[in-house]
Design a protein around this motif. Structure first.
Motif, PDB file in Angstrom:
ATOM      1  N   ASP A 133       0.852  -1.195   0.000  1.00 11.57           N
ATOM      2  CA  ASP A 133       0.000   0.000   0.000  1.00 11.57           C
ATOM      3  C   ASP A 133       0.886   1.241   0.000  1.00 11.57           C
ATOM      4  OD1 ASP A 133      -1.955   1.898   0.243  1.00 11.57           O
ATOM      5  OD2 ASP A 133      -2.568   1.327   2.272  1.00 11.57           O
ATOM      6  N   LEU A 134       0.748   2.078  -1.016  1.00 10.11           N
ATOM      7  CA  LEU A 134       1.565   3.293  -1.118  1.00 10.11           C
ATOM      8  C   LEU A 134       0.927   4.478  -0.401  1.00 10.11           C
ATOM      9  CD1 LEU A 134       2.577   3.082  -4.901  1.00 10.11           C
ATOM     10  CD2 LEU A 134       3.805   2.195  -2.899  1.00 10.11           C
ATOM     11  N   GLY A 135      -0.288   4.305   0.079  1.00 11.95           N
ATOM     12  CA  GLY A 135      -0.993   5.394   0.752  1.00 11.95           C
ATOM     13  C   GLY A 135      -0.246   5.877   1.988  1.00 11.95           C
ATOM     14  N   LEU A 139       6.988   9.266  -1.645  1.00 16.06           N
ATOM     15  CA  LEU A 139       7.630   8.604  -2.770  1.00 16.06           C
ATOM     16  C   LEU A 139       8.689   9.508  -3.397  1.00 16.06           C
ATOM     17  CD1 LEU A 139       4.606   6.961  -4.637  1.00 16.06           C
ATOM     18  CD2 LEU A 139       5.940   6.078  -2.713  1.00 16.06           C
ATOM     19  N   PHE A 149       1.616   2.395 -11.477  1.00 13.50           N
ATOM     20  CA  PHE A 149       0.764   2.598 -10.303  1.00 13.50           C
ATOM     21  C   PHE A 149      -0.011   3.915 -10.403  1.00 13.50           C
ATOM     22  CE2 PHE A 149       4.459   5.032  -8.868  1.00 13.50           C
ATOM     23  CZ  PHE A 149       3.880   6.123  -8.256  1.00 13.50           C
ATOM     24  N   ALA A 150       0.490   4.864 -11.195  1.00 15.91           N
ATOM     25  CA  ALA A 150      -0.175   6.156 -11.403  1.00 15.91           C
ATOM     26  C   ALA A 150      -0.861   6.212 -12.767  1.00 15.91           C
ATOM     27  CB  ALA A 150       0.845   7.282 -11.292  1.00 15.91           C
ATOM     28  N   LEU A 159       1.257  13.741  -9.574  1.00 14.02           N
ATOM     29  CA  LEU A 159       2.005  12.812  -8.733  1.00 14.02           C
ATOM     30  C   LEU A 159       2.238  13.381  -7.334  1.00 14.02           C
ATOM     31  CD1 LEU A 159       4.578  11.620 -11.415  1.00 14.02           C
ATOM     32  CD2 LEU A 159       2.712  10.270 -10.447  1.00 14.02           C
ATOM     33  N   ASN A 162      -1.369  13.441  -5.511  1.00 19.66           N
ATOM     34  CA  ASN A 162      -2.045  12.164  -5.288  1.00 19.66           C
ATOM     35  C   ASN A 162      -1.168  11.097  -4.648  1.00 19.66           C
ATOM     36  OD1 ASN A 162      -4.891  12.289  -6.752  1.00 19.66           O
ATOM     37  ND2 ASN A 162      -3.431  13.376  -8.050  1.00 19.66           N
ATOM     38  N   TYR A 163       0.162  11.275  -4.742  1.00 26.21           N
ATOM     39  CA  TYR A 163       1.051  10.229  -4.234  1.00 26.21           C
ATOM     40  C   TYR A 163       2.164  10.782  -3.346  1.00 26.21           C
ATOM     41  CZ  TYR A 163      -1.336   7.274  -7.601  1.00 26.21           C
ATOM     42  OH  TYR A 163      -2.295   6.586  -8.305  1.00 26.21           O
ATOM     43  N   ASN A 164       2.024  12.016  -2.906  1.00 24.45           N
ATOM     44  CA  ASN A 164       3.020  12.608  -1.997  1.00 24.45           C
ATOM     45  C   ASN A 164       4.427  12.391  -2.563  1.00 24.45           C
ATOM     46  OD1 ASN A 164       3.984  13.955   0.228  1.00 24.45           O
ATOM     47  ND2 ASN A 164       3.849  12.196   1.612  1.00 24.45           N
ATOM     48  N   ALA A 165       4.574  12.709  -3.862  1.00 32.12           N
ATOM     49  CA  ALA A 165       5.813  12.391  -4.557  1.00 32.12           C
ATOM     50  C   ALA A 165       6.741  13.594  -4.653  1.00 32.12           C
ATOM     51  CB  ALA A 165       5.508  11.871  -5.959  1.00 32.12           C
ATOM     52  N   ASP A 214       6.471  -2.601 -10.286  1.00 28.55           N
ATOM     53  CA  ASP A 214       5.500  -1.609 -10.758  1.00 28.55           C
ATOM     54  C   ASP A 214       5.132  -1.888 -12.209  1.00 28.55           C
ATOM     55  OD1 ASP A 214       3.989   0.982 -10.608  1.00 28.55           O
ATOM     56  OD2 ASP A 214       5.420   1.498 -12.179  1.00 28.55           O
TER      57      ASP A 214
END
Length: 264
Positions: A133-135, A139, A149-150, A159, A162-165, A214
């Motif tokens: 789980d990437l939540g 990243l 994954f995106a 990114l 939505n993904y804290n990248a 991935d």
């Protein structure tokens, strides 16, 4: 036998001499886009022929004399425009899913496979389920890359939101962020991680490498419809490199799999 007039004989002689010194037809120039994509291409704008792409181009040029492959520096975001404008004839180590759908092109299966994998810092009790789980995780990603994954959306704002990248232009920087606790997970290509660990053996035990993948990088060459070489001709050259062992020699040390290419 009646002799030829002097002027006509001289003309024949000049024509014969001209034919004897005519140059062999020059090899057709094929411009290959070189974007920084380690270990495939490393800082091509610096003029250094380092990485796997220069090795592949050298092998192609040694194999035959009909085409002369040359590298033209570009970048991950700029390569699409350079391709459409005809600045480059070909992009290598690509996938039709990575933004090429609306650009006229011919794709050639290169029979090469790499993978994008997740890497985290070793920690007590941390196991493979950490990557499930990437939540809520920070990243570290490579700017311009398309991640499965995106949904292959490479937009930096998307990114980040939505993904804290955090996006950089260096796999080394992303792995350092993980090692220093500034990011939880970095995504890197398997080939790059293999090379990185050879260069940084001391950190091997500090990194947890995912079994989760991935995406599988199944590499293609993308050719302009009016490129000097056809997709069929380029595919035959690649097969020549497979047959003489050059493909395996270039890519196997980086754990890039040379796989069968399905026949049309």
């Amino acid at each position: 036998m009646k002799s030829l007039p002097v002027r006509k004989a001289a003309g024949f002689l000049l024509a014969a001499l001209a034919c004897s010194v005519l140059p062999v037809q020059a090899a057709q120039l094929v411009r290959v886009g070189a974007a920084h994509f380690p270990p495939y291409t490393i800082r091509p704008e610096n003029g250094a022929d380092t990485g796997l792409l220069p090795q592949l181009v050298e092998a192609l040029n040694r194999l035959q004399g009909d085409y002369q492959f040359v590298l033209v520096p570009t970048s991950i975001p700029r390569r699409f425009g350079d391709f459409e404008q005809g600045r480059i004839d070909m992009a290598i180590f690509e996938n039709p899913e990575w933004g090429w759908k609306d650009i006229p092109h011919t794709s050639v299966d290169m029979g090469l496979e790499d993978a994008e994998i997740f890497v985290a810092q070793q920690a007590p009790g941390r196991q493979q389920n950490y990557f499930a789980d990437l939540g809520g995780k920070r990243l570290a990603l490579y700017s311009g890359y398309h991640y499965e994954f995106a949904n292959f959306n490479a937009d930096p704002k998307y990114l980040a939101q939505n993904y804290n990248a955090t996006l950089t232009y260096s796999h080394d920087s992303n792995l350092l962020m993980v090692l220093r606790g500034r990011a939880d997970i970095a995504l890197v290509t398997r080939s790059y991680l293999s090379d990185y660990l050879l260069r940084n053996e001391k950190v091997r035990g500090e990194l947890l490498v995912s079994q989760r993948i991935d995406q599988i990088y199944h590499h293609y060459a993308i050719l302009r419809p009016v490129a000097p070489i056809t997709g069929e001709a380029f595919g035959k050259l690649l097969q020549g490199l497979r047959d003489n062992g050059e493909m395996l020699k270039i890519f196997d040390p980086y754990k890039i799999a040379v796989v069968p290419v399905p026949h049309p």
